[in-house]
Design an enzyme around this catalytic site. Structure first.
Site, short mmCIF file in Angstrom:
data_model
loop_
_atom_site.label_atom_id
_atom_site.label_comp_id
_atom_site.label_asym_id
_atom_site.label_seq_id
_atom_site.Cartn_x
_atom_site.Cartn_y
_atom_site.Cartn_z
N HIS A 25 3.61 -2.24 3.18
CA HIS A 25 3.68 -0.91 2.57
C HIS A 25 4.99 -0.78 1.81
O HIS A 25 6.06 -1.01 2.40
CB HIS A 25 3.58 0.17 3.65
CG HIS A 25 2.28 0.14 4.39
ND1 HIS A 25 2.06 -0.69 5.45
CD2 HIS A 25 1.12 0.82 4.19
CE1 HIS A 25 0.82 -0.53 5.89
NE2 HIS A 25 0.22 0.38 5.14
N ASP A 50 0.81 -1.22 0.00
CA ASP A 50 0.00 0.00 0.00
C ASP A 50 0.84 1.27 0.00
O ASP A 50 2.01 1.26 0.38
CB ASP A 50 -0.87 0.05 1.28
CG ASP A 50 -2.04 -0.92 1.22
OD1 ASP A 50 -2.05 -1.79 0.35
OD2 ASP A 50 -2.93 -0.77 2.08
NI NI Z 1 -2.57 3.19 3.29
#
Ligand code: NI
Length: 291
Positions: A218, A78
């Protein structure tokens, strides 16, 4: 008769006019059975069938794992693209692992080439809103704008995949479900933003590993990228296969809440269930300062 076609066993080709045999196929057959290949003849049907099988051997059709049978996991990243995304793509390429990237629209706008590269290297590019707001703080029209602007951007880059949304912080409400796309959540939160430690991130995956898992990482966090080779090695040792979210949960529908392959809350679920999940906040805010 045909016996053990294109296996390690004997190959017997006694029927079928095989003119037009593609060179790689012919070479392959010659290598296997140099005497038989010279004696082709007979009915077309058998030969056509043999050719089909031979072509599949020479140039196998792309075939991913069957997640109904094989153990599958989807790695998801992400908040990018970021300065670390290129290194992550190098790593995934080296390991031959597909992943799903939930990009932030404004980051994608400042790094369109990286978005194109994600797509070109066989990964999925999906929507993580334009600027990472808490969606439940927004009215439906604003949520729609967050989704649409990002979708338009990635479409404009020619990299649009199936429509999915990962709501920032895992926070959604009934308006988010009304956007009409599957909401892709996760079943393994690596908490990479918290530990920022590759071994801890790897351990978190191992501790929570299950078939059909969706792993949250992430690509804005260097240590999370560092953790990928270890995670892949651990999972492959246990016969897990890596797939994109779309391949893991191909039938997710509009408004469905997708936590894992085995845990999809259908949009048609009862109102009570919706209320229970309303304003659910799964993780605290993640910094999205990706430049
Ligand atoms: Ni996010």
């Amino acid at each position: 008769m045909v016996s053990g076609v294109l296996t390690d066993g004997p190959v017997v080709l006694v029927q079928g006019p095989c003119e037009g045999l593609p060179e790689p196929v012919r070479d392959y057959l010659v290598e296997l059975e140099p005497e038989r290949i010279a004696a082709l003849g007979g009915t077309g049907a058998v030969c056509a069938d043999l050719l089909h099988q031979a072509r599949d051997v020479v140039a196998p059709p792309p075939s991913g794992p069957d997640c109904d049978v094989d153990k599958c996991v989807a790695l998801t990243f992400d908040d990018g693209p970021s300065a670390h995304t290129g290194r992550l793509l190098d790593t995934l390429d080296e390991l031959d692992v597909p992943a799903t990237f939930f990009v932030v629209g404004q980051s994608a706008q400042s790094n369109p080439d990286m978005v194109a590269r994600i797509h070109a290297e066989g990964h999925e590019v999906q929507n993580h809103t334009w600027d990472h707001p808490q969606l439940p703080d927004l009215a439906l029209a604003q949520q729609q704008e967050q989704y649409d602007s990002t979708q338009d951007l990635i479409s404009g880059l020619g990299v649009r995949d199936t429509d999915q949304l990962r709501p920032p912080y895992g926070a959604w409400d009934s308006n988010t479900r009304a956007l009409g796309v599957p909401l892709i959540l996760w079943s393994i939160d690596t908490r990479d933003w918290e530990t920022q430690d590759a071994e801890a991130i790897r351990a978190e995956v191992n501790a929570n590993l299950h078939d059909g898992a969706i792993v949250l990482q992430h690509d804005t966090i260097a240590e999370s990228v560092d953790a990928v080779p270890g995670i892949v090695a651990d999972l492959r040792e246990q016969d897990y296969h890596f797939v994109t979210v779309d391949d893991l949960v191909p039938d997710a529908g509009p408004g469905d809440l997708v936590y894992s392959r085995g845990n999809v809350v259908d949009a048609a679920a009862t109102e009570a269930a919706q209320l229970r999940h309303e304003h659910e906040y799964v993780v605290p805010p993640v910094t999205t300062d990706v430049g």
